[in-house]
Design a protein around this motif. Structure first.
Motif, short mmCIF file in Angstrom:
data_model
loop_
_atom_site.label_atom_id
_atom_site.label_comp_id
_atom_site.label_asym_id
_atom_site.label_seq_id
_atom_site.Cartn_x
_atom_site.Cartn_y
_atom_site.Cartn_z
N ARG A 1 139.60 -19.71 31.45
CA ARG A 1 138.72 -19.18 32.48
C ARG A 1 139.56 -18.53 33.59
O ARG A 1 139.28 -17.39 34.00
N ASP A 2 140.59 -19.26 34.03
CA ASP A 2 141.45 -18.72 35.10
C ASP A 2 142.13 -17.42 34.65
O ASP A 2 142.23 -16.46 35.43
N ALA B 1 140.12 -10.08 34.94
CA ALA B 1 138.96 -9.37 35.49
C ALA B 1 139.26 -8.77 36.85
O ALA B 1 138.80 -7.67 37.16
N PRO C 1 138.31 -10.57 29.13
CA PRO C 1 138.04 -10.82 30.55
C PRO C 1 136.55 -10.95 30.84
O PRO C 1 136.16 -11.51 31.86
N ALA C 2 135.72 -10.44 29.93
CA ALA C 2 134.27 -10.51 30.16
C ALA C 2 133.76 -11.94 30.12
O ALA C 2 132.63 -12.22 30.51
N ILE D 1 139.69 -14.70 34.71
CA ILE D 1 139.46 -14.25 36.10
C ILE D 1 140.60 -13.32 36.51
O ILE D 1 140.37 -12.25 37.09
N ASN E 1 128.64 -18.39 32.25
CA ASN E 1 128.56 -19.46 33.22
C ASN E 1 128.76 -20.82 32.60
O ASN E 1 128.83 -21.80 33.26
N VAL F 1 134.42 -14.14 32.00
CA VAL F 1 134.17 -14.63 33.37
C VAL F 1 132.68 -14.55 33.72
O VAL F 1 132.24 -15.20 34.66
N PHE F 2 131.93 -13.77 32.94
CA PHE F 2 130.50 -13.69 33.21
C PHE F 2 129.73 -14.83 32.57
O PHE F 2 128.56 -15.02 32.83
#
Lengths: 370, 281
Positions: free
Chosen positions: A276-277, A283, A364-365, A280, A370, A367-368
């Motif tokens: 996740r990091d 992104a 990177p997508a 981010i 949840n 990050v959307f």
């Protein structure tokens, strides 16, 4: 980026330290095998080193003692004794054979000592009893005594001979070849070597160059090889290394591979837990090469810490292993530890390969999500 | 490729398909949009309508199947993979529903994170971060790690991070989705004020009707396409076949019969109606 990489790495302390410990274990494995091998190689030549004559004389074609046999006629020893440069010649008989003691068989160096050798060629350090055995007697290494719980007054068996322990030597044990000292006549009887010796320990008069003396012996005495002490020890050590180098190479490769796998697994775990990091970071516009650099940095940190822990273990703990396991002699040298350190760098890069690949492919997508 | 930049964002015939053949899903289907500088656009629509896919493509996080996306004169859709990080860093700021702060970094470090590899001195970047922290009321929390922040504070940090490089475009995905009403309202006002003051354009994707208050324009995305939205929030009609109540805005199965439009809940109802319309009137 580096601060983030470092903070991210240490934010999960348990994972971080366990990873470093895992890597350290792999490096310790490499260092341990190397230290064992070097310790063993050192002990294999321990007798030669402590005997330290000016020149070793042996049968032509022979250049070491380890796993060798040598025969020299006694008259050749007399010829050498008559040389003006020679102070003393101490002949020994030598045999690789099995000694049975405390229910165990020990493949050993047996050194037969003449009674008139006046203490030359005996074990220099005696823990108990005496160093010079008479017929029917034996001097055993202290480690054998500890491992088989025998001491002065007990008996050991060499082929068909029952020999009484009269001395315990120090520093004469190696796993491959513990050194037992017996009377010349006993070994002569076993070998039926009447009129021959195995090796001659030649002490030069003061001021005589050992190399020149060795050359003179080879020139004037036919079919013998004569080597200055240092050259003989070096040759024997090289032989011991040669016989074990393949094993140690394999162990080093296994250890390094294990270390690389551990570093890789650690980096992989880091990357997976920080997907996740990393997403981010991608992104918000951090380039892939910078993120990959962070992954390599983390891999280097873990590997570096693992290496430092392993080095500390090698220098602080390994020397005490001999106390617990007397049969193991460990030699840890800064040069060898440094070599492992050099191996650690490519290991860290290799360990970051798969995680790096994952970083490259990271969407990177995500990050959307949840 | 650098194109003319009369408008900040120009999206033309944008499509994104997933899968192929029978399993093909048209997440975004031939969508066009122009966003003016300083404009706040709200994109609404039901779940699965393609809002997030649309936003991901504008942000250069997802390659479209077709069409073009020009952000501040740069075609994001055709930009090389190696160019996209710089485009994202300099042209686009992201605000996410899940905040997406980096747990290992404190508030100030999180805000500065996208700026670290960008041109400019460290001093200038730090001053900019301090300005944003002051503006967003984060100064007392500057050294705090994200896990101790409230949802509203986290989203304010995310907004500050999105603005650190002064990008002309902010993309916000459900920015109030994880916030209570008070925090949500607060975040919306901050987003509105700070972007209007600095002339940023904002595209917000949301379900939250409160966001409509700050929007200059509202778009309704459904089944991958922008549809007209009527002034009323809902227009309920009855499926003549099964009698189900249907929202006419979101319905996509229609049939005109004798000058009147009928709306259907499913293909099954539509087919039945088409076979014998009189039976249902």
């Amino acid at each position: 980026m580096l601060r983030w990489a470092w903070q991210s790495l240490i934010s999960k302390r348990v994972s971080f330290w366990s990873s470093a410990l895992g890597v350290a274990s792999a490096f310790i494995l490499v260092m341990f095998f190397d230290a064992v091998f070097r310790g063993e190689a050192k002990q294999i030549v321990a007798y030669l080193v402590q005997a330290k004559p000016s020149v070793w004389v042996m049968q032509s074609g022979v250049s070491n003692m380890h796993m060798s046999s040598s025969f020299i006629w006694d008259w050749k020893a007399d010829r050498i004794r008559q040389m003006s440069e020679v102070e003393r010649v101490t002949p020994i008989l030598y045999l690789n054979s099995v000694v049975r003691t405390g229910g165990k068989d020990w493949f050993s160096y047996i050194v037969g000592l003449e009674s008139d050798s006046q203490g030359r060629a005996v074990a220099r350090h005696i823990a108990a009893g005496r160093g010079m055995p008479n017929p029917g007697e034996v001097v055993i290494p202290d480690v054998i005594g500890k491992l088989t719980n025998i001491g002065v007054g007990d008996y050991v068996f060499l082929t068909d001979k029952k020999l009484k322990v009269v001395g315990i030597s120090e520093g004469m044990f190696s796993m491959a070849n513990p050194v037992f000292f017996v009377a010349f006549s006993d070994l002569d009887d076993i070998l039926s070597s009447s009129g021959t010796y195995s090796y001659l320990l030649v002490d030069a008069r003061p001021g005589v160059d050992a190399r020149q003396l060795a050359d003179k012996i080879m020139n004037e005495v036919e079919k013998v090889n004569a080597l200055p002490h240092d050259a003989f020890v070096k040759s024997d050590f090289a032989m011991a290394l040669k016989m074990g180098v393949e094993i140690i190479s394999i162990m080093t490769i296994i250890g390094s591979t294990l270390a690389a796998l551990l570093v890789g697994f650690t980096s992989y775990t880091q990357v997976m837990s920080k997907r996740r990091d990393l997403g981010i970071a991608k992104a918000v516009g951090i380039p892939r090469r910078a993120i990959y650099g962070a992954v390599i940095f983390q891999s280097l940190c873990i590997t570096g810490l693992g290496f430092m822990m392993a080095a500390l273990f090698a220098f602080l703990v390994m020397p005490y292993i001999h106390t617990l396991l007397p049969q193991i002699t460990l030699v840890v040298s800064p040069a060898q530890v440094g070599k492992v350190g050099l191996v650690a760098i490519p290991v860290a890069f290799l360990g970051a390969l798969i995680p790096g690949y994952l970083v490259m492919r990271l969407d990177p997508a995500l990050v959307f999500h949840n | 490729m650098v194109l003319a930049n009369d408008n900040l964002v120009v999206v033309q015939h944008l499509s994104k398909y997933f899968g192929s053949g029978h399993t093909e899903i048209r997440a975004v289907d031939d969508v066009s949009l122009t966003v003016n500088r300083g404009e706040i656009i709200l994109v609404m629509g039901p779940s699965g309508s393609g809002k997030t896919t649309f936003l991901s493509m504008i942000g250069g996080l997802l390659k479209p199947t077709g069409g073009s996306i020009v952000v501040d004169g740069i075609d994001v859709a055709t930009a090389d993979e190696s160019q996209l990080p710089a485009i994202r860093a300099q042209k686009i700021g992201f605000v996410f529903q899940a905040f997406n702060l980096l747990d290992a970094l404190n508030v100030e470090e999180n805000i500065l994170f996208p700026a670290q590899l960008q041109p400019g001195t460290a001093k200038d970047k730090k001053q900019r971060a301090q300005y944003l922290m002051q503006r967003l009321g984060l100064m007392p929390r500057r050294n705090t790690l994200p896990q101790t922040l409230s949802g509203g504070e986290k989203q304010r940090v995310a907004i500050a991070r999105a603005l650190i490089n002064q990008p002309p475009l902010i993309l916000a995905d459900e920015p109030t989705g994880n916030l209570d009403s008070k925090s949500g309202q607060e975040v919306l006002m901050i987003l509105h004020d700070i972007t209007h003051d600095a002339g940023h354009s904002v595209i917000i994707v949301t379900h939250d009707p409160r966001v409509e208050e700050i929007a200059d324009r509202i778009l309704w995305l459904e089944d991958g396409r922008f549809r007209d939205r009527k002034s009323e929030k809902h227009s309920w009609v009855i499926d003549p076949v099964c009698g189900m109540r249907i929202d006419e805005w979101s319905a996509n199965l229609f049939s005109d019969y004798h000058g009147k439009r009928y709306v259907f809940c499913s293909h099954r109802c539509l087919d039945r109606f088409m076979k014998a319309p009189e039976q249902y009137l």
